[in-house]
Design a protein around this motif. Structure first.
Motif, PDB file in Angstrom:
ATOM      1  N   LYS A  62       0.945  -1.422  -0.013  1.00  0.00           N
ATOM      2  CA  LYS A  62       0.098  -0.263  -0.001  1.00  0.00           C
ATOM      3  C   LYS A  62       0.857   1.246   0.010  1.00  0.00           C
ATOM      4  N   MET A  63       2.002   1.205   0.708  1.00  0.00           N
ATOM      5  CA  MET A  63       2.937   2.397   0.697  1.00  0.00           C
ATOM      6  C   MET A  63       3.516   2.269  -0.515  1.00  0.00           C
TER       7      MET A  63
ATOM      8  N   ASP B 115       2.255   1.652  -3.473  1.00  0.00           N
ATOM      9  CA  ASP B 115       1.161   2.209  -4.409  1.00  0.00           C
ATOM     10  C   ASP B 115       1.163   3.815  -4.153  1.00  0.00           C
ATOM     11  N   TYR B 116       1.025   4.153  -2.917  1.00  0.00           N
ATOM     12  CA  TYR B 116       0.922   5.702  -2.971  1.00  0.00           C
ATOM     13  C   TYR B 116       1.926   6.376  -3.333  1.00  0.00           C
TER      14      TYR B 116
ATOM     15  N   GLU C  16       1.849   7.080  -6.755  1.00  0.00           N
ATOM     16  CA  GLU C  16       0.873   8.146  -6.860  1.00  0.00           C
ATOM     17  C   GLU C  16       1.396   9.753  -6.694  1.00  0.00           C
TER      18      GLU C  16
END
Length: 102
Positions: free
Chosen positions: A33-34, A36-37, A40
Motif C-alpha cells: 500500500k505504501m 502504491d501511494y 501516486e
C-alpha cells in the motif's frame, strides 16, 4: 507502522528507498500500500522516472520492484557498506544492486 522514502534527485526523477515496516505489522500488505501511494505521489509530482536499487542478497526488494512494474535496467557492482545487515547478519563481501525504473 512503516516508512517509505521518495528521494528527489531533481524535478524529473527520484529514488525509492528506506522501506521499513514494524515487525508486528509485517505480512498484511502495508508495504504494498505504501509502494502504491509512493507511485501516486510521483505521478502528482509529474516525475518522469522513479527508480529503486535492490541489494542482490535481498530478493524481497527485487520482487517488490517487479511487482510494482519497475523494469530492471542495470546491475551496479560494488562493495556493501559495513553497516548493512539483514536479520543481524553483517555482510563484508562484494555485492551489487539491481537498479529498476518505472
Amino acid at each position: 507502522v512503516g516508512q517509505f522514502l521518495l528521494m528527489l534527485n531533481d524535478k524529473f526523477s527520484a529514488e525509492i528507498g528506506a522501506v521499513v515496516v514494524r515487525p508486528d505489522f509485517k505480512g498484511i500488505g502495508i508495504m504494498n500500500k505504501m509502494f502504491d501511494y509512493l507511485i501516486e505521489v510521483a505521478q502528482r509530482l509529474n516525475l518522469s522516472a522513479i527508480y529503486g536499487e535492490a541489494i542482490m542478497f535481498h530478493p524481497f526488494s527485487q520482487k517488490a520492484n517487479l511487482k510494482h512494474h519497475l523494469v530492471e535496467t542495470a546491475l551496479q557492482l560494488g562493495e556493501v557498506s559495513s553497516w548493512v545487515a539483514q536479520k543481524d547478519k553483517k555482510f563484508h563481501k562484494r555485492s551489487a544492486t539491481l537498479v529498476a525504473y518505472k
